[in-house]
Enzyme design. Structure first.
Site, PDB file in Angstrom:
ATOM      1  N   SER A  38      46.830  38.917  35.743  1.00  0.00           N
ATOM      2  CA  SER A  38      45.460  38.446  35.901  1.00  0.00           C
ATOM      3  C   SER A  38      45.009  37.646  34.673  1.00  0.00           C
ATOM      4  O   SER A  38      45.619  36.630  34.339  1.00  0.00           O
ATOM      5  CB  SER A  38      44.537  39.642  36.186  1.00  0.00           C
ATOM      6  OG  SER A  38      43.299  39.229  36.695  1.00  0.00           O
ATOM      7  N   ASP A 163      45.543  40.418  48.073  1.00  0.00           N
ATOM      8  CA  ASP A 163      44.606  40.350  46.947  1.00  0.00           C
ATOM      9  C   ASP A 163      43.228  39.893  47.405  1.00  0.00           C
ATOM     10  O   ASP A 163      43.086  38.833  48.008  1.00  0.00           O
ATOM     11  CB  ASP A 163      45.155  39.373  45.899  1.00  0.00           C
ATOM     12  CG  ASP A 163      44.598  39.606  44.517  1.00  0.00           C
ATOM     13  OD1 ASP A 163      43.376  39.804  44.398  1.00  0.00           O
ATOM     14  OD2 ASP A 163      45.381  39.594  43.561  1.00  0.00           O
ATOM     15  N   HIS A 190      45.362  43.423  44.053  1.00  0.00           N
ATOM     16  CA  HIS A 190      45.369  42.719  42.770  1.00  0.00           C
ATOM     17  C   HIS A 190      46.142  43.487  41.695  1.00  0.00           C
ATOM     18  O   HIS A 190      46.414  42.928  40.625  1.00  0.00           O
ATOM     19  CB  HIS A 190      43.918  42.493  42.313  1.00  0.00           C
ATOM     20  CG  HIS A 190      43.791  41.534  41.168  1.00  0.00           C
ATOM     21  ND1 HIS A 190      44.092  40.191  41.275  1.00  0.00           N
ATOM     22  CD2 HIS A 190      43.395  41.730  39.881  1.00  0.00           C
ATOM     23  CE1 HIS A 190      43.882  39.599  40.120  1.00  0.00           C
ATOM     24  NE2 HIS A 190      43.468  40.512  39.248  1.00  0.00           N
TER      25      HIS A 190
END
Length: 214
Positions: A38, A163, A190
């Site tokens: 991320s 996600d 995620h």
């Protein structure tokens, strides 16, 4: 974040944010596989520019892959709709409302919906206990990335197909703009280290074993 418990509002640059990683890379005597998840895509990109000779491969796990002179915010796909409902994030202004935000923090209920929707309950509880504010400067500061340094490190991308925070279409924009060496997909939310840990680990092991010319 992680072991380093610096106050997010006090972090004033990506260089400062990445310092624990940079200190580690400076000390290692052999090449490493560097993995960023991320927002961690910003950190490992910065590290790739600083220490390309220390990094055998870089893996972006649903992580932002910047172009030169981009920030996280400027790299978002064009016309990206708001994924998060109002109140899902709280901004802090340690330097006053006339200055940019200094940190951002997830609303814990929304974090479950958008970060851990496919993850086991025990892992969700662990994650919620560890979530902390993030320095906002990491979102808005641009990063210098050169072909001679950042470009020397083979990059791999792992997509997450379920996600809700960064849908596959958004991930594909990042992949198309800055194509990596290879792309893989896991059937995950995620946070694949919680929802599909065996699949993620297997992919990382496969990437480790690959022979890539630099």
């Amino acid at each position: 974040m992680g072991r380093n418990r610096a106050v997010a509002d006090s972090v004033s640059s990506i260089e400062e944010f990445a310092k624990p990683l940079l200190d580690y890379l400076e000390s290692v005597t052999e090449q490493v596989l560097l993995v960023g998840h991320s927002l961690g895509g910003i950190t490992i990109s910065y590290a790739m520019e600083q220490y390309p000779e220390k990094i055998a491969k870089a893996v972006f796990v649903v992580a932002r892959m910047l172009l030169n002179n981009q920030s996280f915010l400027s790299s978002l796909p064009p016309n990206t709709p708001a994924r998060l409902p109002p109140g899902s994030k709280k901004l802090a202004y340690a330097n006053g409302r006339s200055a940019p935000p200094t940190s951002v923090e997830f609303n814990l209920k929304q974090a479950v919906d958008f970060l851990y929707s496919e993850s086991p309950e025990e892992d969700i509880q662990l994650a919620l206990s560890l979530l902390s504010p993030q320095p906002y400067v990491v979102y808005r500061e641009t990063v210098t990335l050169t072909p001679e340094r950042y470009g020397r490190v083979p990059r791999f991308y792992i997509k997450t197909s379920r996600d809700r925070l960064a849908p596959p279409s958004d991930q594909q924009v990042s992949i198309d703009r800055n194509p990596p060496t290879m792309v893989f997909t896991v059937d995950s939310d995620h946070s694949p280290f919680f929802s599909t840990p065996s699949e993620l680990t297997t992919l990382l092991e496969e990437i480790c074993k690959m022979t890539i010319e630099r």
